[in-house]
Design a protein around this motif. Structure first.
Motif, PDB file in Angstrom:
ATOM      1  N   ALA A  21      19.150  -8.747 -24.741  1.00 14.89           N
ATOM      2  CA  ALA A  21      17.849  -8.406 -25.878  1.00 14.89           C
ATOM      3  C   ALA A  21      18.117  -7.032 -26.506  1.00 14.89           C
ATOM      4  O   ALA A  21      17.959  -7.066 -27.579  1.00 14.89           O
ATOM      5  CB  ALA A  21      16.475  -8.607 -24.810  1.00 14.89           C
ATOM      6  N   GLN A  22      18.357  -6.062 -25.436  1.00 14.12           N
ATOM      7  CA  GLN A  22      18.504  -4.935 -26.102  1.00 14.12           C
ATOM      8  C   GLN A  22      19.678  -4.893 -27.265  1.00 14.12           C
ATOM      9  O   GLN A  22      19.381  -4.203 -28.500  1.00 14.12           O
ATOM     10  CB  GLN A  22      19.039  -3.735 -25.016  1.00 14.12           C
ATOM     11  N   ALA A  23      20.623  -5.414 -26.998  1.00 11.32           N
ATOM     12  CA  ALA A  23      21.935  -5.372 -27.534  1.00 11.32           C
ATOM     13  C   ALA A  23      21.879  -6.278 -28.874  1.00 11.32           C
ATOM     14  O   ALA A  23      22.130  -5.968 -30.066  1.00 11.32           O
ATOM     15  CB  ALA A  23      23.082  -6.049 -26.969  1.00 11.32           C
ATOM     16  N   LEU A  24      20.937  -7.279 -28.886  1.00  7.55           N
ATOM     17  CA  LEU A  24      20.714  -7.848 -30.257  1.00  7.55           C
ATOM     18  C   LEU A  24      20.037  -7.325 -31.360  1.00  7.55           C
ATOM     19  O   LEU A  24      20.413  -7.142 -32.216  1.00  7.55           O
ATOM     20  CB  LEU A  24      19.740  -9.220 -29.780  1.00  7.55           C
ATOM     21  N   THR A 101      20.391 -20.121 -29.996  1.00 10.45           N
ATOM     22  CA  THR A 101      21.343 -19.749 -29.069  1.00 10.45           C
ATOM     23  C   THR A 101      20.783 -19.504 -27.680  1.00 10.45           C
ATOM     24  O   THR A 101      19.384 -18.880 -27.752  1.00 10.45           O
ATOM     25  CB  THR A 101      22.268 -18.450 -29.485  1.00 10.45           C
ATOM     26  N   ALA A 102      21.236 -19.587 -26.718  1.00 11.06           N
ATOM     27  CA  ALA A 102      20.542 -19.261 -25.338  1.00 11.06           C
ATOM     28  C   ALA A 102      21.441 -18.627 -24.443  1.00 11.06           C
ATOM     29  O   ALA A 102      22.831 -18.858 -24.268  1.00 11.06           O
ATOM     30  CB  ALA A 102      20.081 -20.767 -24.679  1.00 11.06           C
ATOM     31  N   LEU A 103      20.895 -17.682 -23.671  1.00  8.32           N
ATOM     32  CA  LEU A 103      21.900 -17.102 -22.744  1.00  8.32           C
ATOM     33  C   LEU A 103      21.100 -17.672 -21.172  1.00  8.32           C
ATOM     34  O   LEU A 103      20.183 -17.705 -20.953  1.00  8.32           O
ATOM     35  CB  LEU A 103      21.705 -15.610 -22.480  1.00  8.32           C
ATOM     36  N   LEU A 104      22.131 -18.154 -20.423  1.00 10.69           N
ATOM     37  CA  LEU A 104      21.766 -18.388 -18.978  1.00 10.69           C
ATOM     38  C   LEU A 104      22.179 -17.386 -18.209  1.00 10.69           C
ATOM     39  O   LEU A 104      23.249 -17.190 -17.968  1.00 10.69           O
ATOM     40  CB  LEU A 104      22.125 -19.815 -18.528  1.00 10.69           C
ATOM     41  N   ALA A 105      21.175 -16.806 -17.534  1.00  9.33           N
ATOM     42  CA  ALA A 105      21.444 -15.575 -16.425  1.00  9.33           C
ATOM     43  C   ALA A 105      20.358 -15.804 -15.593  1.00  9.33           C
ATOM     44  O   ALA A 105      19.748 -14.714 -15.204  1.00  9.33           O
ATOM     45  CB  ALA A 105      21.380 -14.348 -17.437  1.00  9.33           C
ATOM     46  N   THR A 106      20.649 -16.845 -14.753  1.00  8.68           N
ATOM     47  CA  THR A 106      19.733 -16.970 -13.407  1.00  8.68           C
ATOM     48  C   THR A 106      19.875 -16.035 -12.281  1.00  8.68           C
ATOM     49  O   THR A 106      19.196 -16.492 -11.188  1.00  8.68           O
ATOM     50  CB  THR A 106      19.443 -18.340 -13.221  1.00  8.68           C
ATOM     51  N   LEU A 312      25.627 -13.653 -32.210  1.00  4.92           N
ATOM     52  CA  LEU A 312      25.477 -13.197 -33.861  1.00  4.92           C
ATOM     53  C   LEU A 312      26.684 -13.442 -34.432  1.00  4.92           C
ATOM     54  O   LEU A 312      27.075 -13.342 -35.636  1.00  4.92           O
ATOM     55  CB  LEU A 312      25.286 -11.742 -33.740  1.00  4.92           C
ATOM     56  N   GLY A 313      27.492 -14.457 -34.059  1.00  5.69           N
ATOM     57  CA  GLY A 313      28.966 -15.025 -34.460  1.00  5.69           C
ATOM     58  C   GLY A 313      30.104 -14.117 -34.380  1.00  5.69           C
ATOM     59  O   GLY A 313      31.253 -14.419 -34.914  1.00  5.69           O
ATOM     60  N   ALA A 314      30.124 -13.196 -33.417  1.00  8.71           N
ATOM     61  CA  ALA A 314      31.482 -12.115 -33.472  1.00  8.71           C
ATOM     62  C   ALA A 314      32.579 -12.953 -32.911  1.00  8.71           C
ATOM     63  O   ALA A 314      33.837 -12.606 -33.104  1.00  8.71           O
ATOM     64  CB  ALA A 314      30.852 -10.910 -32.384  1.00  8.71           C
ATOM     65  N   GLY A 315      32.225 -14.077 -31.985  1.00 12.93           N
ATOM     66  CA  GLY A 315      33.548 -14.956 -31.339  1.00 12.93           C
ATOM     67  C   GLY A 315      34.429 -14.011 -30.307  1.00 12.93           C
ATOM     68  O   GLY A 315      35.764 -14.034 -30.539  1.00 12.93           O
ATOM     69  N   ALA A 316      33.644 -12.824 -29.832  1.00 14.28           N
ATOM     70  CA  ALA A 316      34.432 -12.156 -29.031  1.00 14.28           C
ATOM     71  C   ALA A 316      34.789 -12.310 -27.498  1.00 14.28           C
ATOM     72  O   ALA A 316      33.842 -12.858 -26.948  1.00 14.28           O
ATOM     73  CB  ALA A 316      33.734 -10.756 -29.040  1.00 14.28           C
ATOM     74  N   GLU A 317      36.222 -12.062 -26.907  1.00 14.16           N
ATOM     75  CA  GLU A 317      36.240 -12.247 -25.747  1.00 14.16           C
ATOM     76  C   GLU A 317      35.630 -11.103 -24.863  1.00 14.16           C
ATOM     77  O   GLU A 317      35.553 -10.163 -25.356  1.00 14.16           O
ATOM     78  CB  GLU A 317      37.724 -12.353 -25.422  1.00 14.16           C
ATOM     79  N   HIS A 318      35.480 -11.606 -23.453  1.00  7.50           N
ATOM     80  CA  HIS A 318      34.680 -10.422 -22.816  1.00  7.50           C
ATOM     81  C   HIS A 318      36.116  -9.933 -21.831  1.00  7.50           C
ATOM     82  O   HIS A 318      36.378 -10.265 -21.110  1.00  7.50           O
ATOM     83  CB  HIS A 318      33.885 -11.289 -21.815  1.00  7.50           C
TER      84      HIS A 318
END
Ligand SMILES: Cc1cc2nc3c(=O)[nH]c(=O)nc-3n(C[C@H](O)[C@H](O)[C@H](O)COP(=O)(O)OP(=O)(O)OC[C@H]3O[C@@H](n4cnc5c(N)ncnc54)[C@H](O)[C@@H]3O)c2cc1C
Length: 393
Positions: A21-24, A101-106, A312-318
């Protein structure tokens, strides 16, 4: 049943969702953000639960994670169902929410001991702030504590409770504390640190049962019959990723029990859905594409950031190398980058006994992990060597 749409849905109220959320917002994303959290409290840092919060040097406010004002946070609310095809979720308040878009972080749930006597009062597990509150209240009048488990939860709790004046014993399956993750050499150092502050460390043994008179625990009985006095028990015997929702949604579950994702943290076969933190089982570019799952705070932070970029569409690898830290009261602290599940050599630099040292973990001469204690060594160099498969010379 009401229904609405949000641009970014964050499922789970932990550090991964909060950082996302912060980074968005840092990236100037203007879309709507909804964070859904099952717990009573809004997102907070868990590491203080065994350290400053348990020891009384940090308050609940200190642990809370600041979120931008325009992030909607629903606490005490669970996501009950997720449809990754329709891109909708159903909440426990009966709302249906459609997402872009959604993040699953349970996150993860504590593993519970399955032995006789587990129902007795005075046996505690630590995952949430509320668990620490119960432990703090219960610990007020007790003298002897047994911490079951030799990983960082057991060792850190033992150190903090000792600082609070308790007589503490740590019981573990391995010979040395933290040995499984960091090897025997570091394990012996941890034992020495704990023992140097009066903590008894009993290794290489299984807990067989808890005994009490009336409702309250009084003894921890070990395999072989030895009994340890215990007015209170803290069990830190690992966690399992909370994949209940993911499983119900038909997402792929990996061999390490997490939700499978690619190097960009996209859940397999689910458009617009990402995973991060303790549940993320992903192809790690920093480990030559090996599939890993890591349960550490800074790792969840880094993944939350990557997910925000990709939403946001960066398509970046972690590409981050996972990082971990631990403090044993104010007696010792260390940092670690890796993780190495196996290694065939260790190289020690610095002064082990003095608590300022580096251990390099090598496989076929290549650096696979590094541990730095007491501020010794260069963590960034460790990360670079792990990511490049470099050697020490
Ligand atoms: C006591 C303790 C001490 C620690 N100390 C350290 C340390 O010193 N160093 C370190 O690196 N790491 C440490 N960790 C590990 C670190 O805290 C975790 O790796 C990190 O919290 C993982 O973050 P997460 O966001 O993936 O999951 P979590 O923090 O587990 O958050 C997930 C949240 O999602 C919620 N949730 C689950 N299902 C649903 C649903 N269906 N709907 C809504 N909400 C849901 C859960 O209730 C939970 O609140 C510690 C952990 C603990 C418990």
């Amino acid at each position: 049943m009401s229904s609405r749409r949000v641009d970014h849905l964050l499922i789970g109220g932990g550090i991964a969702s909060a950082t996302c959320a912060q980074a968005l917002r840092e990236a100037d994303a203007t879309g709507s953000i909804l964070l859904v959290a099952r717990e009573l409290d809004p997102p907070y840092h868990r590491p203080p639960i065994t350290k400053g919060y348990l020891g009384g040097t940090e308050t609940k406010d200190d642990t809370l994670i600041e979120l931008p004002d325009d992030v909607e946070v629903l606490t005490r609310t669970s996501v009950m169902a997720l449809d990754p095809v329709a891109k909708t979720v159903t909440l426990s308040n009966k709302e249906t929410v459609e997402y872009g878009t959604a993040l699953l972080a349970t996150g993860a749930m504590v593993r519970r001991l399955q032995i006789d006597g587990v129902h007795l009062d005075g046996i505690h597990y630590l995952r949430a702030l509320g668990n620490a509150d119960s432990l703090i209240e219960d610990a007020e009048t007790v003298e002897s504590v047994v911490c079951v488990g030799g990983s960082y939860i057991g060792c850190e709790s033992a150190a903090t409770l000792t600082m609070l004046g308790k007589r503490v014993t740590v019981v573990l399956l391995e010979e040395e504390p933290m040995e499984r993750a960091f090897g025997v050499q570091v394990g012996q150092w941890v034992r020495d640190v704990l023992a140097g502050h009066g903590i008894q460390v009993v290794g290489n043994v299984e807990v067989e049962r808890f005994e009490g008179e009336g409702e309250r625990v009084q003894r921890v009985v070990l395999a072989g019959g030895r009994a340890l006095d215990a007015d209170l028990v803290v069990a830190g015997v690992g966690v399992t990723p909370d994949v209940m929702l993911a499983r119900k949604a038909g997402l792929e579950i990996g061999e390490r029990g997490g939700v499978r994702a690619d190097a960009q943290l996209r859940a397999h076969g689910a458009d617009g859905l990402y995973v991060a933190g303790d549940i993320a089982e992903y192809d790690s570019p920093a480990h030559g594409g090996a599939v890993i799952r890591v349960e550490h705070e800074e790792h969840a932070v880094a993944q939350g950031r990557t997910v925000a970029r990709n939403m946001l569409g960066a398509g970046a690898e972690h590409t981050d190398v996972p990082y971990f830290f631990s403090d044993l009261a104010d007696w010792a602290s260390f940092e670690y980058v890796g993780p190495a599940l196996a290694w065939d050599d260790e190289v020690l630099e610095g002064d082990l006994a003095g608590g300022a040292f580096t251990v390099w973990y090598l496989t076929d001469g290549k650096v696979v992990a590094m541990l730095s204690a007491g501020g010794h060594g260069d963590i960034e160099r460790g990360k670079a060597l792990i990511a490049s498969g470099g050697t020490l010379d």
